[in-house]
Design a protein around this motif. Structure first.
Motif, mmCIF file in Angstrom:
data_model
loop_
_atom_site.group_PDB
_atom_site.id
_atom_site.type_symbol
_atom_site.label_atom_id
_atom_site.label_comp_id
_atom_site.label_asym_id
_atom_site.label_seq_id
_atom_site.Cartn_x
_atom_site.Cartn_y
_atom_site.Cartn_z
ATOM 1 N N GLU A 149 0.856 -1.178 0.000
ATOM 2 C CA GLU A 149 0.000 0.000 0.000
ATOM 3 C C GLU A 149 0.894 1.229 0.000
ATOM 4 O O GLU A 149 2.027 1.191 0.473
ATOM 5 C CB GLU A 149 -0.949 0.002 1.195
ATOM 6 N N ILE A 150 0.379 2.312 -0.532
ATOM 7 C CA ILE A 150 1.155 3.536 -0.649
ATOM 8 C C ILE A 150 1.036 4.335 0.652
ATOM 9 O O ILE A 150 -0.062 4.724 1.040
ATOM 10 C CB ILE A 150 0.652 4.388 -1.835
ATOM 11 N N PRO A 151 2.179 4.577 1.334
ATOM 12 C CA PRO A 151 2.127 5.368 2.572
ATOM 13 C C PRO A 151 1.625 6.789 2.300
ATOM 14 O O PRO A 151 1.897 7.366 1.249
ATOM 15 C CB PRO A 151 3.577 5.396 3.050
ATOM 16 N N ALA A 152 0.923 7.353 3.253
ATOM 17 C CA ALA A 152 0.377 8.708 3.124
ATOM 18 C C ALA A 152 1.471 9.750 2.917
ATOM 19 O O ALA A 152 1.246 10.767 2.265
ATOM 20 C CB ALA A 152 -0.457 9.048 4.351
ATOM 21 N N ALA A 207 10.591 8.230 -3.440
ATOM 22 C CA ALA A 207 9.125 8.162 -3.493
ATOM 23 C C ALA A 207 8.649 7.934 -4.921
ATOM 24 O O ALA A 207 7.732 7.140 -5.159
ATOM 25 C CB ALA A 207 8.521 9.441 -2.926
ATOM 26 N N ALA A 208 9.287 8.589 -5.875
ATOM 27 C CA ALA A 208 8.913 8.400 -7.280
ATOM 28 C C ALA A 208 9.150 6.957 -7.710
ATOM 29 O O ALA A 208 8.353 6.386 -8.460
ATOM 30 C CB ALA A 208 9.706 9.357 -8.165
ATOM 31 N N GLY A 209 10.222 6.365 -7.215
ATOM 32 C CA GLY A 209 10.486 4.966 -7.528
ATOM 33 C C GLY A 209 9.470 4.036 -6.898
ATOM 34 O O GLY A 209 8.970 3.111 -7.541
ATOM 35 N N VAL A 210 9.157 4.263 -5.636
ATOM 36 C CA VAL A 210 8.156 3.439 -4.945
ATOM 37 C C VAL A 210 6.813 3.531 -5.658
ATOM 38 O O VAL A 210 6.106 2.533 -5.820
ATOM 39 C CB VAL A 210 8.015 3.861 -3.460
ATOM 40 N N LEU A 211 6.475 4.740 -6.112
ATOM 41 C CA LEU A 211 5.204 4.943 -6.816
ATOM 42 C C LEU A 211 5.250 4.457 -8.264
ATOM 43 O O LEU A 211 4.237 4.466 -8.947
ATOM 44 C CB LEU A 211 4.823 6.431 -6.783
ATOM 45 N N ARG A 212 6.443 4.068 -8.705
ATOM 46 C CA ARG A 212 6.655 3.599 -10.063
ATOM 47 C C ARG A 212 6.215 4.610 -11.125
ATOM 48 O O ARG A 212 5.560 4.283 -12.111
ATOM 49 C CB ARG A 212 5.980 2.257 -10.298
#
Length: 134
Positions: A72-75, A103-108
């Motif tokens: 899940e994407i952290p707030a 963060a950009a990587g995690v969000l792909r």
């Protein structure tokens, strides 16, 4: 004598710029500024090398973060999620820049857009430093 040292100087600048864009501590601005103060004729190559090194360092952080399994994407990633790759225009900012790239990587987020905005932001920062020193 400068010609023989130019590659070494620019290589050291690249390494400093790359490392300072990762989680490793570094101060590429000081290296960049010192190089310009000592060799003002290298301003354009130094700007290109510093921008390239710092952008590739940021991209390495982005790529490593993409490897993190996504649940899940952290707030706390809301800013980057809201503004997308454009948020990486701020990737040059100390302390938060690395987090934005991660963060950009995690969000792909799209890597090409991330690369573009990182390069613009980081290049503008080095250009501003060069302008203030000239």
């Amino acid at each position: 004598m400068l010609e023989s040292n130019t590659t070494t100087l620019l290589g050291a600048l690249f390494a400093a710029a790359f490392m300072s864009a990762t989680v490793l501590p570094g101060g590429s601005e000081a290296v960049f500024g010192t190089l310009l103060a000592l060799h003002p004729g290298l301003a354009l190559p130094a700007l290109a090398v510093a921008t390239l090194g710092n952008t590739l360092g940021g991209l390495s952080t982005y790529l490593l973060a993409r490897l993190i399994p996504r649940k899940e994407i952290p707030a706390r990633l809301a800013f980057v999620k809201r503004f997308g790759s454009l948020s990486l225009l701020l990737s040059w900012v100390p302390l938060i820049g690395d987090a934005l790239c991660a963060a950009a990587g995690v969000l792909r987020l799209n890597w090409a857009g991330c690369l573009l905005w990182m390069a613009i932001g980081k290049g503008a920062r080095y250009a501003a430093i060069a302008w203030t020193l000239s």
